[in-house]
Design a protein around this motif. Sequence first.
Motif, PDB file in Angstrom:
ATOM      1  N   LEU A   1       0.519   4.420  10.409  1.00 29.50           N
ATOM      2  CA  LEU A   1      -0.684   4.445   9.514  1.00 29.50           C
ATOM      3  C   LEU A   1      -1.257   5.812   9.163  1.00 29.50           C
ATOM      4  CD1 LEU A   1      -2.617   2.526   8.228  1.00 29.50           C
ATOM      5  CD2 LEU A   1      -3.850   2.470  10.270  1.00 29.50           C
ATOM      6  N   SER A   2      -1.592   6.061   7.845  1.00 29.41           N
ATOM      7  CA  SER A   2      -2.348   7.021   7.424  1.00 29.41           C
ATOM      8  C   SER A   2      -3.790   6.783   7.147  1.00 29.41           C
ATOM      9  CB  SER A   2      -1.807   7.812   6.201  1.00 29.41           C
ATOM     10  OG  SER A   2      -1.744   6.842   4.992  1.00 29.41           O
TER      11      SER A   2
ATOM     12  N   THR B   1       0.701  -1.262   0.069  1.00 29.12           N
ATOM     13  CA  THR B   1      -0.054   0.036  -0.192  1.00 29.12           C
ATOM     14  C   THR B   1       0.768   1.181   0.050  1.00 29.12           C
ATOM     15  OG1 THR B   1      -0.059  -0.121   2.483  1.00 29.12           O
ATOM     16  CG2 THR B   1      -1.845  -1.116   1.198  1.00 29.12           C
ATOM     17  N   GLU B   2       0.348   2.460  -0.285  1.00 30.95           N
ATOM     18  CA  GLU B   2       1.059   3.566  -0.586  1.00 30.95           C
ATOM     19  C   GLU B   2       1.537   3.845   1.005  1.00 30.95           C
ATOM     20  OE1 GLU B   2      -1.368   6.751  -1.864  1.00 30.95           O
ATOM     21  OE2 GLU B   2       0.352   8.134  -2.098  1.00 30.95           O
ATOM     22  N   ASP B   3       0.909   3.789   2.201  1.00 30.07           N
ATOM     23  CA  ASP B   3       1.729   3.989   3.408  1.00 30.07           C
ATOM     24  C   ASP B   3       2.622   2.860   3.932  1.00 30.07           C
ATOM     25  OD1 ASP B   3      -1.697   3.523   5.167  1.00 30.07           O
ATOM     26  OD2 ASP B   3       0.016   2.153   3.886  1.00 30.07           O
ATOM     27  N   ASN B   4       2.636   1.613   3.003  1.00 30.08           N
ATOM     28  CA  ASN B   4       3.440   0.530   3.490  1.00 30.08           C
ATOM     29  C   ASN B   4       3.064  -0.141   4.686  1.00 30.08           C
ATOM     30  OD1 ASN B   4       5.378  -0.791   2.121  1.00 30.08           O
ATOM     31  ND2 ASN B   4       6.944  -0.204   3.837  1.00 30.08           N
ATOM     32  N   GLN B   5       1.730   0.026   5.133  1.00 32.72           N
ATOM     33  CA  GLN B   5       1.321  -0.480   6.162  1.00 32.72           C
ATOM     34  C   GLN B   5       0.730  -2.018   5.823  1.00 32.72           C
ATOM     35  OE1 GLN B   5       1.372   0.097   9.261  1.00 32.72           O
ATOM     36  NE2 GLN B   5       1.274   2.424   9.321  1.00 32.72           N
TER      37      GLN B   5
END
Length: 327
Positions: free
Chosen positions: A263-264, A211-215
Amino acid sequence: MLMKISVLEAAEDLNRVTMKLGCVLTAGVLYFSPTVLWAIQMLLDWLILQGPVSPIFEGDPLILRCQAWQDWPLTQVTFYRDGSAMGPPGPKRELSIAVVREADSGHYHCSGIFRSPGPGSPETASPVAIKVQELFPVPLLRATPSAEPQEGDPVTLSCQTKLPLQRSTARLFYSFYKDSRIVRDRGLSPELQIPTASEAHSGSYWCEAATEDNQVWKQSSKLEIRVQGPSSLTAPPTLNPAPQKSAVPEPTAADSPGPQPPLSTPSKDPGFSAPVQVPDPHLHHQMGILLKQMQDMRALLGHLVTELRNLSALLKLETTKSSAKYE
């Protein structure tokens, strides 16, 4: 004696109102919004656990709230998952999980002690099922037209996975690796092009989707590329690699992600929503009347419980004095 009769009459009235409310709910439950249904549950239970109304996916935050009727003060609040306490009792009414995984799925409930009416009144909320869904499956790395191309042929590596419809607007970033070295780092394209294959391109490849936030990130299994043909005397074309980073450990399907950045807020699909139901005006009017009656009866019972406890304490005091007088 009058106090006891009042409590019994109040209980009978409450049962009659509850039966009427049940009949209305049976006839019109499809017409009520989630907010109205939550208000009905709040009237029927002294304590409930509020959970999310929309689907929960891995990587999302999760907040559960232990809500008391009429927001009465609570102490010794405890949260449970599948019957096991998640921590010691405390004053906090909210349980927060910053980044949920599929392993966080389960049946949650809470318990607490009311400080009003009267001290030491324990209550337990009904369980709420929380299902954390997979955001995307483990990617599959494929080679087109073949994983054993002839020298000089083009090869395309595809990192294949898919987001669910509810999160179709989210973005995934793809990385490609060869023999523990990075070939391309975090690109939006799920494909890696090799215009002209040579023996230097042979090796063990895998890809990563994140994912974009790498979570949430997952790695594919390894794919062996074996270029067929005689050795080339000229230098092989490059894969346009990005700057190298530290060696990546050999991935497996059972690997679990390590520490991740904060996390965003996950994006949500504005076009996905529940169908709108138009309530029946007559049922809505009946519902309002019954809700008012339930509130009045709950308030009356609360006062009666307090008075009974006070009366009980007074009787114990009088008994103690009488015993002391005759001794």
